[in-house]
Scaffold this active site. Structure first.
Site, PDB file in Angstrom:
ATOM      1  N   HIS A 197       0.800  -1.225   0.000  1.00 10.64           N
ATOM      2  CA  HIS A 197       0.000   0.000   0.000  1.00 10.64           C
ATOM      3  C   HIS A 197       0.837   1.283   0.000  1.00 10.64           C
ATOM      4  O   HIS A 197       0.306   2.361  -0.213  1.00 10.64           O
ATOM      5  CB  HIS A 197      -0.940   0.041   1.203  1.00 10.64           C
TER       6      HIS A 197
HETATM    7  C1  UD1 Z   1      -1.422   5.880   5.958  1.00  5.72           C
HETATM    8  C2  UD1 Z   1      -0.055   6.251   6.542  1.00  5.72           C
HETATM    9  C3  UD1 Z   1       0.870   5.033   6.478  1.00  5.72           C
HETATM   10  C4  UD1 Z   1       0.239   3.801   7.102  1.00  5.72           C
HETATM   11  C5  UD1 Z   1      -1.118   3.567   6.447  1.00  5.72           C
HETATM   12  C6  UD1 Z   1      -1.811   2.361   7.040  1.00  5.72           C
HETATM   13  C7  UD1 Z   1       0.554   8.601   6.193  1.00  5.72           C
HETATM   14  C8  UD1 Z   1       1.396   9.532   5.424  1.00  5.72           C
HETATM   15  N1  UD1 Z   1       0.578   7.316   5.787  1.00  5.72           N
HETATM   16  O1  UD1 Z   1      -1.230   5.633   4.567  1.00  5.72           O
HETATM   17  O2  UD1 Z   1       2.061   5.339   7.163  1.00  5.72           O
HETATM   18  O3  UD1 Z   1       1.055   2.676   6.875  1.00  5.72           O
HETATM   19  O4  UD1 Z   1      -1.922   4.738   6.616  1.00  5.72           O
HETATM   20  O5  UD1 Z   1      -2.977   2.038   6.388  1.00  5.72           O
HETATM   21  O6  UD1 Z   1      -0.107   9.007   7.138  1.00  5.72           O
HETATM   22  N2  UD1 Z   1      -8.702   5.624   1.887  1.00  5.72           N
HETATM   23  C9  UD1 Z   1      -9.996   5.165   1.873  1.00  5.72           C
HETATM   24  N3  UD1 Z   1     -10.575   4.824   3.047  1.00  5.72           N
HETATM   25  C10 UD1 Z   1      -9.925   4.921   4.229  1.00  5.72           C
HETATM   26  C11 UD1 Z   1      -8.613   5.401   4.237  1.00  5.72           C
HETATM   27  C12 UD1 Z   1      -7.996   5.733   3.076  1.00  5.72           C
HETATM   28  O7  UD1 Z   1     -10.620   5.030   0.833  1.00  5.72           O
HETATM   29  O8  UD1 Z   1     -10.535   4.587   5.256  1.00  5.72           O
HETATM   30  C13 UD1 Z   1      -8.040   5.935   0.599  1.00  5.72           C
HETATM   31  C14 UD1 Z   1      -8.209   7.328   0.097  1.00  5.72           C
HETATM   32  O9  UD1 Z   1      -8.410   7.254  -1.268  1.00  5.72           O
HETATM   33  C15 UD1 Z   1      -6.871   7.978   0.376  1.00  5.72           C
HETATM   34  C16 UD1 Z   1      -5.904   6.821   0.300  1.00  5.72           C
HETATM   35  O10 UD1 Z   1      -6.647   5.689   0.724  1.00  5.72           O
HETATM   36  O11 UD1 Z   1      -6.578   8.992  -0.511  1.00  5.72           O
HETATM   37  C17 UD1 Z   1      -4.685   6.992   1.155  1.00  5.72           C
HETATM   38  O12 UD1 Z   1      -5.055   7.202   2.525  1.00  5.72           O
HETATM   39  P1  UD1 Z   1      -4.084   8.013   3.523  1.00  5.72           P
HETATM   40  O13 UD1 Z   1      -4.625   7.937   4.887  1.00  5.72           O
HETATM   41  O14 UD1 Z   1      -3.782   9.335   2.954  1.00  5.72           O
HETATM   42  O15 UD1 Z   1      -2.738   7.225   3.480  1.00  5.72           O
HETATM   43  P2  UD1 Z   1      -2.456   5.674   3.546  1.00  5.72           P
HETATM   44  O16 UD1 Z   1      -1.969   5.278   2.209  1.00  5.72           O
HETATM   45  O17 UD1 Z   1      -3.590   4.895   4.130  1.00  5.72           O
END
Ligand code: UD1
Length: 350
Positions: A197
């Protein structure tokens, strides 16, 4: 807290804090899908957050900025003795920065970790958070050393890893309660478990597709719980999941189901920091699809192997034999949460 790994880290600490102290729990809303958030609160018995800031997804600056604005309001209202932050996500740096600017003591759980890859958002969050923290709870000796190299020695404590507390507390429960193997029709030691991821692997089309093609070639089925980021990227890249006959894509799973999946897999393939350690705790060999890892102890005896460049040849790494009998206790004794609470209390009474 705001992201999935933080719920897992907060659970044992929260349980201990609330025995004799008051905790105000703030969820930034960084992760908001039910299977990325609520299921962890339910399963790990984490109390309902006192505040949910509902920040959601956005670019890094916007997401972190929104958190900063909202967390500041909560801190001003609650005036806590400490703000505890966990790990390395955008929620971590936002909490630490909001508190530090208000002169509230910051305690960082999982301090001192370094991958020395500044392109990772997590690395930026770690370094910045450590430099504005008052108490730094390190999970390993290496993390204490890393801080020393950056001139941070005050308030540093090696307390072991809270994720080890969590695994020890939950693994038996997972073995008894989780039905994930039956539900997915899986047999013990007949599948690999993979998760990908990180931005470094998903934001580049060629890289993500190379990894998936390579996993598809392994000699046994690959079970792949798909993080929403990876799901979105696969859609953007026009790659249908049916394209991969050897990969079983599933929705993100709960913590207990994940422990059960790790425990019964042949090996783990991942870019997650947490999963590298969970594999280690449960004595499973891990192949990490990253240039560097912050959990360098797991690399000893090839317990964990880094695949830096040959992402098209993952099967060569999977076939390497690994001596799983030489595991050492690098991550403490499973009483990390207890040590954290006692340090917090001593610090305030001094
Ligand atoms: C975040 C953390 C990472 C951790 C990971 C665990 C940062 C910079 N990164 O990354 O260190 O390993 O969480 O999961 O904080 N999204 C959804 N639903 C959700 C959450 C996210 O659809 O409940 C999607 C959205 O499209 C979003 C993307 O996932 O844009 C990324 O989510 P984000 O929280 O920005 O970062 P992660 O990749 O999850």
């Amino acid at each position: 807290v705001g992201a999935r790994p933080q719920f897992i880290k907060a659970a044992p600490v929260s349980r201990k804090i609330r025995k004799e102290n008051t905790e105000v729990l703030v969820h930034t809303g960084q992760h908001y899908d039910e299977n990325m958030s609520k299921v962890f609160f339910d399963e790990l018995n984490i109390p309902k957050p006192d505040y949910n800031l509902g920040v959601g997804s956005a670019s890094h600056g916007k997401q972190t900025g929104k958190m900063l604005i909202e967390i500041e309001k909560v801190i001003m209202k609650e005036n806590p003795d400490y703000v505890l932050v966990y790990g390395d996500t955008n929620s971590t740096i936002a909490g630490a920065l909001a508190a530090s600017k208000l002169h509230i003591s910051v305690a960082h759980v999982e301090a001192g970790l370094r991958s020395y890859n500044k392109n990772m958002p997590e690395e930026q969050n770690r370094v910045l958070t450590d430099h504005i923290s008052d108490l730094l709870f390190c999970p390993t000796k290496t993390s204490v050393e890393n801080l020393k190299k950056e001139g941070i020695t005050n308030g540093v404590h090696n307390v072991g890893d809270v994720m080890y507390d969590s695994v020890l507390y939950n693994v038996e429960i997972a073995r008894k309660k989780s039905n994930i193997l039956e539900n997915l029709n899986l047999n013990k030691n007949k599948y690999y478990l993979a998760t990908i991821h990180r931005a470094e692997n998903t934001d580049n089309k060629e890289k993500l597709l190379t990894i998936l093609d390579s996993l598809n070639e392994l000699d046994e089925k690959v079970v792949f719980p798909v993080h929403p980021r990876t799901n979105k990227k696969m859609n953007d890249y026009g790659r249908n999941k049916n394209y991969y006959s050897n990969i079983k894509f599933i929705k993100p799973v709960s913590y207990l189901d994940m422990l059960k999946l790790i425990d019964n897999s042949i090996k783990i393939l991942t870019d997650s920091g947490g999963l590298q350690k969970e594999a280690y705790f449960l004595e499973k060999a891990c192949i990490t699809l990253r240039e560097k890892t912050e959990w360098i102890e797991t690399l000893n005896n090839n317990y964990n192997i880094l695949v830096k460049k040959d992402l098209d040849k993952i099967k060569n790494y999977v076939n390497l034999s690994i001596d799983i009998n030489k595991k050492s206790e690098y991550f403490g004794d499973g009483n990390s949460a207890k040590k954290i609470i006692s340090k917090l209390r001593i610090d305030k009474s001094e």
